[in-house]
Structure formats: structure tokens, C-alpha cells
Scaffold this motif. Structure first.
Motif, PDB file in Angstrom:
ATOM      1  N   SER A  25      33.257   6.659   3.704  1.00  0.00           N
ATOM      2  CA  SER A  25      32.290   7.465   2.964  1.00  0.00           C
ATOM      3  C   SER A  25      30.904   6.856   3.134  1.00  0.00           C
ATOM      4  N   GLY A  26      29.903   7.577   2.664  1.00  0.00           N
ATOM      5  CA  GLY A  26      28.529   7.107   2.817  1.00  0.00           C
ATOM      6  C   GLY A  26      27.880   7.716   4.047  1.00  0.00           C
ATOM      7  N   SER A  27      27.195   6.891   4.816  1.00  0.00           N
ATOM      8  CA  SER A  27      26.507   7.353   6.029  1.00  0.00           C
ATOM      9  C   SER A  27      27.493   7.396   7.185  1.00  0.00           C
ATOM     10  N   ILE A  28      28.329   8.403   7.189  1.00  0.00           N
ATOM     11  CA  ILE A  28      29.469   8.435   8.104  1.00  0.00           C
ATOM     12  C   ILE A  28      29.164   9.114   9.431  1.00  0.00           C
ATOM     13  N   PHE A  29      27.941   9.654   9.579  1.00  0.00           N
ATOM     14  CA  PHE A  29      27.630  10.297  10.848  1.00  0.00           C
ATOM     15  C   PHE A  29      27.540   9.236  11.942  1.00  0.00           C
ATOM     16  N   ASN A  30      27.901   9.610  13.138  1.00  0.00           N
ATOM     17  CA  ASN A  30      27.809   8.726  14.308  1.00  0.00           C
ATOM     18  C   ASN A  30      28.676   7.481  14.222  1.00  0.00           C
ATOM     19  N   ILE A  31      29.750   7.523  13.429  1.00  0.00           N
ATOM     20  CA  ILE A  31      30.716   6.430  13.496  1.00  0.00           C
ATOM     21  C   ILE A  31      31.490   6.597  14.785  1.00  0.00           C
ATOM     22  N   ASN A  32      31.403   5.640  15.679  1.00  0.00           N
ATOM     23  CA  ASN A  32      32.099   5.755  16.953  1.00  0.00           C
ATOM     24  C   ASN A  32      33.510   5.200  16.838  1.00  0.00           C
ATOM     25  N   THR A  33      33.631   3.895  16.740  1.00  0.00           N
ATOM     26  CA  THR A  33      34.948   3.277  16.743  1.00  0.00           C
ATOM     27  C   THR A  33      35.399   2.941  15.321  1.00  0.00           C
ATOM     28  N   MET A  34      36.638   3.244  15.044  1.00  0.00           N
ATOM     29  CA  MET A  34      37.281   2.813  13.809  1.00  0.00           C
ATOM     30  C   MET A  34      38.559   2.087  14.186  1.00  0.00           C
ATOM     31  N   GLY A  35      39.020   1.242  13.285  1.00  0.00           N
ATOM     32  CA  GLY A  35      40.237   0.533  13.633  1.00  0.00           C
ATOM     33  C   GLY A  35      40.733  -0.379  12.534  1.00  0.00           C
ATOM     34  N   TRP A  36      41.695  -1.193  12.921  1.00  0.00           N
ATOM     35  CA  TRP A  36      42.342  -2.115  12.003  1.00  0.00           C
ATOM     36  C   TRP A  36      42.362  -3.521  12.597  1.00  0.00           C
ATOM     37  N   TYR A  37      42.044  -4.473  11.743  1.00  0.00           N
ATOM     38  CA  TYR A  37      42.210  -5.888  12.065  1.00  0.00           C
ATOM     39  C   TYR A  37      43.130  -6.472  11.006  1.00  0.00           C
ATOM     40  N   ARG A  38      43.637  -7.663  11.252  1.00  0.00           N
ATOM     41  CA  ARG A  38      44.471  -8.334  10.251  1.00  0.00           C
ATOM     42  C   ARG A  38      44.212  -9.834  10.262  1.00  0.00           C
ATOM     43  N   ALA A  40      46.276 -13.234   8.909  1.00  0.00           N
ATOM     44  CA  ALA A  40      47.414 -13.901   8.283  1.00  0.00           C
ATOM     45  C   ALA A  40      46.937 -15.211   7.653  1.00  0.00           C
ATOM     46  N   PRO A  41      47.682 -15.732   6.691  1.00  0.00           N
ATOM     47  CA  PRO A  41      47.282 -16.993   6.043  1.00  0.00           C
ATOM     48  C   PRO A  41      47.099 -18.113   7.057  1.00  0.00           C
ATOM     49  N   GLY A  42      45.944 -18.767   6.991  1.00  0.00           N
ATOM     50  CA  GLY A  42      45.670 -19.886   7.875  1.00  0.00           C
ATOM     51  C   GLY A  42      45.301 -19.518   9.290  1.00  0.00           C
ATOM     52  N   LYS A  43      45.137 -18.220   9.550  1.00  0.00           N
ATOM     53  CA  LYS A  43      44.822 -17.781  10.910  1.00  0.00           C
ATOM     54  C   LYS A  43      43.521 -16.997  10.928  1.00  0.00           C
ATOM     55  N   GLN A  44      42.975 -16.831  12.122  1.00  0.00           N
ATOM     56  CA  GLN A  44      41.757 -16.043  12.275  1.00  0.00           C
ATOM     57  C   GLN A  44      42.068 -14.552  12.224  1.00  0.00           C
ATOM     58  N   ARG A  45      41.067 -13.790  11.859  1.00  0.00           N
ATOM     59  CA  ARG A  45      41.206 -12.346  11.875  1.00  0.00           C
ATOM     60  C   ARG A  45      41.365 -11.881  13.320  1.00  0.00           C
ATOM     61  N   GLU A  46      42.298 -10.965  13.545  1.00  0.00           N
ATOM     62  CA  GLU A  46      42.563 -10.482  14.889  1.00  0.00           C
ATOM     63  C   GLU A  46      42.630  -8.958  14.926  1.00  0.00           C
ATOM     64  N   LEU A  47      42.305  -8.442  16.111  1.00  0.00           N
ATOM     65  CA  LEU A  47      42.353  -6.991  16.307  1.00  0.00           C
ATOM     66  C   LEU A  47      43.808  -6.515  16.305  1.00  0.00           C
ATOM     67  N   VAL A  48      44.035  -5.385  15.657  1.00  0.00           N
ATOM     68  CA  VAL A  48      45.344  -4.745  15.699  1.00  0.00           C
ATOM     69  C   VAL A  48      45.273  -3.502  16.583  1.00  0.00           C
ATOM     70  N   ALA A  49      44.360  -2.593  16.230  1.00  0.00           N
ATOM     71  CA  ALA A  49      44.223  -1.361  17.000  1.00  0.00           C
ATOM     72  C   ALA A  49      42.877  -0.721  16.692  1.00  0.00           C
ATOM     73  N   THR A  50      42.321  -0.046  17.674  1.00  0.00           N
ATOM     74  CA  THR A  50      41.090   0.701  17.476  1.00  0.00           C
ATOM     75  C   THR A  50      41.208   2.072  18.103  1.00  0.00           C
ATOM     76  N   ILE A  51      40.348   2.989  17.650  1.00  0.00           N
ATOM     77  CA  ILE A  51      40.320   4.337  18.199  1.00  0.00           C
ATOM     78  C   ILE A  51      38.882   4.826  18.171  1.00  0.00           C
ATOM     79  N   THR A  52      38.448   5.401  19.285  1.00  0.00           N
ATOM     80  CA  THR A  52      37.099   5.924  19.340  1.00  0.00           C
ATOM     81  C   THR A  52      37.059   7.359  18.814  1.00  0.00           C
ATOM     82  N   ILE A  53      35.859   7.887  18.679  1.00  0.00           N
ATOM     83  CA  ILE A  53      35.722   9.247  18.171  1.00  0.00           C
ATOM     84  C   ILE A  53      36.351  10.255  19.120  1.00  0.00           C
TER      85      ILE A  53
END
Length: 115
Positions: A25-38, A40-53
């Protein structure tokens, strides 16, 4: 500004399924890529999946064939269907969006997979 709100996390047994959803929500125009990162405890954030417009998807090798990302541009939502879950999938899952040169993050939703 873009606000991202995740839903759908929880506890599931190994081999089970969960579906995550994220609403923008908000200024949602021109959002190109959306996705998910995760993260885990004690680990760095990592990419899970992304999808473009346009629907082009990217997956981490560890989730290929098990997770499916989808997007509803009309509703400004992105979803992640997670099947054949493993204990190593346990993490906080964060929704992510890119609009122009700006990156936005949700607050995260916890997914716990028991063995």
C-alpha cells in the motif's frame, strides 16, 4: 513510501505446506520487483524468490521445485506457496519491493517447520 504487510506464517510439520501473502500500500505505482527473503536464527538474510511486474521469477536453489511465487498486480499483492517444507526452511520471511531506486521491507512473518 511503500508499506508491506505479510501474513500467513505459522508452525507446520516437515513435509507440509504454507502460503504467505504480502499486501503493498502507499505509493505503489511503478513497483517493479517484489519478492521474499528469509532470515534464520544466526544467519544472514537471504533471497528466497522474486517476481517482476512482467512475471519473470527467480528462486534460490534451495527452494526450486518446492516454492512458487505469484503476483497480483491489480491487487498489489505477492504470494509464496511453500510445499514440502523442511526444518531448514524455518526463518522469518520478509516481503520485499523495489520501486525506482528505493527498496522496501515488511516487518516479517515467522515460519517454523518441525521435524
Amino acid at each position: 513510501q511503500v508499506q508491506l504487510v505479510e501474513s500467513g506464517g505459522g508452525l507446520v510439520q516437515g513435509g507440509g505446506s504454507l502460503s504467505l501473502s504480502c499486501a503493498a500500500s502507499g505509493s505503489i505505482f511503478n513497483i517493479n520487483t517484489m519478492g521474499w527473503y528469509r532470515q534464520a536464527p544466526g544467519k544472514q538474510r537471504e533471497l528466497v524468490a522474486t517476481i517482476t511486474i512482467s512475471g519473470t521469477t527467480t528462486y534460490a536453489d534451495s527452494v526450486k521445485g518446492r516454492f512458487t511465487i505469484s503476483r497480483d498486480n491489480a491487487r498489489n499483492t505477492v504470494s509464496l506457496q511453500m510445499n514440502s517444507l523442511k526444518p531448514e526452511d524455518t526463518a522469518v520471511y520478509y516481503c520485499h519491493a523495489i520501486r525506482g531506486f528505493s527498496t522496501y521491507w515488511g516487518k516479517g512473518t515467522l515460519v517454523t517447520v518441525s521435524s
